[in-house]
Design an enzyme around this catalytic site. Structure first.
Site, PDB file in Angstrom:
ATOM      1  CE  LYS A  35      -4.478  -6.093   0.504  1.00 11.54           C
ATOM      2  NZ  LYS A  35      -3.572  -7.255   0.407  1.00 11.54           N
ATOM      3  NE  ARG A 131      -1.415 -13.829   4.362  1.00 10.81           N
ATOM      4  CZ  ARG A 131      -1.325 -12.548   3.980  1.00 10.81           C
ATOM      5  NH1 ARG A 131      -1.395 -11.575   4.892  1.00 10.81           N
ATOM      6  NH2 ARG A 131      -1.164 -12.235   2.713  1.00 10.81           N
ATOM      7  CE1 TYR A 256     -11.063  13.509  28.569  1.00  9.21           C
ATOM      8  CE2 TYR A 256     -10.444  13.199  26.266  1.00  9.21           C
ATOM      9  CZ  TYR A 256     -11.401  13.493  27.235  1.00  9.21           C
ATOM     10  OH  TYR A 256     -12.675  13.761  26.862  1.00  9.21           O
ATOM     11  CG  MET A 304     -14.169  10.231  19.515  1.00  9.38           C
ATOM     12  SD  MET A 304     -15.828   9.917  20.111  1.00  9.38           S
ATOM     13  CE  MET A 304     -15.546   8.619  21.298  1.00  9.38           C
TER      14      MET A 304
HETATM   15  C1  LIG Z   1      -2.382  -6.899  -0.250  1.00 12.48           C
HETATM   16  C2  LIG Z   1      -1.638  -7.787  -1.209  1.00 12.48           C
HETATM   17  C3  LIG Z   1      -0.761  -7.236  -2.161  1.00 12.48           C
HETATM   18  C4  LIG Z   1      -0.368  -5.764  -2.166  1.00 12.48           C
HETATM   19  O1  LIG Z   1       0.586  -5.547  -1.149  1.00 12.48           O
HETATM   20  P1  LIG Z   1       1.249  -4.098  -0.957  1.00 12.48           P
HETATM   21  O2  LIG Z   1       2.285  -4.314   0.084  1.00 12.48           O
HETATM   22  O3  LIG Z   1       0.159  -3.201  -0.520  1.00 12.48           O
HETATM   23  O4  LIG Z   1       1.787  -3.724  -2.282  1.00 12.48           O
HETATM   24  C5  LIG Z   1      -0.210  -8.073  -3.105  1.00 12.48           C
HETATM   25  N1  LIG Z   1      -0.486  -9.404  -3.103  1.00 12.48           N
HETATM   26  C6  LIG Z   1      -1.300  -9.967  -2.194  1.00 12.48           C
HETATM   27  C7  LIG Z   1      -1.555 -11.436  -2.244  1.00 12.48           C
HETATM   28  C8  LIG Z   1      -1.898  -9.183  -1.215  1.00 12.48           C
HETATM   29  O5  LIG Z   1      -2.688  -9.760  -0.294  1.00 12.48           O
END
Ligand SMILES: *Cc1c(COP(=O)(O)O)cnc(C)c1O
Length: 361
Positions: A35, A131, A256, A304
């Site tokens: 993702k 969640r 800065y 930046m």
């Molecule tokens: C993002 C996610 C993972 C992976 O988690 P990591 O800590 O990156 O291994 C696994 N299961 C779900 C439901 C997630 O949202």
């Protein structure tokens, strides 16, 4: 010379880290989580490499899955949040995109849809993260409804997600596992709970499917040292170079806000990477960087497009010398701790401005 910034992506390290996950969970299928542009590493690059090696991939939403399918990725892809509207079900069904069922509205959408074929469903149980997921005491009823639904493939996976698996001394993980086992006891089908922390540190969480994300990119999510993390190899190396050098007398300030003051006659190297290139602005004075492979510390605020580094103790630094912000020898998690965040955020927020350059070590 072109601006030298690169986020180098080491595909051999990626394969190695997947191998480690498989070795730690040898009886489980592996779903690689890609993702958010594969945590900033480049979803297509990562998915192409992993496609033939994993049992499935996982993303957050249909758009992310669609982009992978359009690029020819064949592995099944799970939507970790399921669909956001009923119309997405038909698109998912046609392309072997699997869905999470997180709540009863998503179940109703599935019941009233007319997909070309039944969808593979992962029924998510809320065992304490609060969640996503259905309450464990409703899981049996919802599972039966899903079994009865002609639009759901009969092989339903039961899943849950940990809130604190990265904390090795936190009892919530054991409590979540007990609740999960209890709620699933009379329900047939495969199970899945482990994220990277589960794969690395909680063997009792491996079940039928593991879902590693962060560890595949070579970083440890755990809050303390653990033998299983030692073989991880960072996939992303963020590199830049020195573009200017100067001597700063005692008492003068750098950057800065004049937030760093030379306590001695100092040599300051400027590297052309800043928060516009994915380096965290909140990294304070002293945050480590590697200049020609040797540690030095930030001196002055992150701009930046640039940072300033105290190289007084590293004689011989010249314009053009390599600066590594994180990667081999400098874990992204260490930089994140300095900046008050986690390595996940640093890699995931890497902007398009920083070119990804694929390497194979
Ligand atoms: C993002 C996610 C993972 C992976 O988690 P990591 O800590 O990156 O291994 C696994 N299961 C779900 C439901 C997630 O949202």
């Amino acid at each position: 010379m072109a601006r030298p910034n690169q986020a180098r992506i080491d595909l051999a390290a990626l394969r190695h880290n997947l191998g480690l996950a498989r070795q730690l969970a040898p009886r489980s299928k592996a779903m690689a989580v890609v993702k958010a542009n594969a945590y900033g590493h480049g979803a297509l690059t990562v998915a192409r490499e992993l496609d033939p090696l994993v049992d499935a991939l996982a993303v957050a939403c249909l758009e992310e899955a669609q982009a992978l399918r359009d690029a020819g990725i064949n592995a099944p892809i799970l939507l970790l949040e399921g669909v956001f509207e009923a119309a997405e079900l038909e698109v998912a069904a046609r392309q072997e995109i699997w869905i999470t069922i997180d709540n009863e509205l998503q179940l109703q959408w599935l019941e009233s849809a007319s997909p070309a074929q039944p969808l593979r469903c992962w029924l998510k149980l809320d065992t304490g993260m609060h969640r996503l997921g259905v309450p464990p005491d409703r899981a049996g009823k919802i599972y039966q409804r899903l079994r009865a639904c002609r639009n759901a493939h009969p092989d339903i996976v039961l899943s849950t997600h940990f809130a604190c698996a990265d904390e090795l001394r936190n009892d919530l993980t054991r409590a979540q596992l007990a609740l999960f086992d209890d709620a699933c006891r009379d329900l047939p089908g495969a199970r899945s709970a482990a994220n990277s922390a589960g794969v690395l540190a909680w063997p009792g969480s491996h079940y039928d499917w593991v879902r590693p994300g962060y560890m595949l990119y070579g970083n440890s999510p755990l809050d303390s040292d653990h033998p299983n993390t030692r073989a991880l190899e960072p996939v992303m190396t963020l590199a830049s170079a020195v573009i200017s050098l100067r001597d700063v007398p005692t008492g003068e300030t750098v950057g800065y806000g004049a937030s760093w003051t030379a306590a001695r006659p100092s040599r300051i190297a400027t590297a052309c990477i800043g928060y516009g290139d994915g380096y965290p602005r909140l990294a304070p004075n002293g945050t480590p960087v590697l200049v020609n492979g040797r540690r030095a510390g930030l001196a002055g605020r992150v701009s930046m497009d640039m940072i300033t580094i105290d190289v007084t103790d590293l004689p011989g630094v010249s314009i053009g010398d390599e600066v590594i912000l994180w990667g081999n020898g400098l874990p992204v998690g260490e930089i994140a701790r300095h900046a008050g965040t986690i390595g996940y955020e640093l890699t995931t927020r890497m902007p398009a401005r920083t070119p990804r350059v694929v390497t194979v070590s």
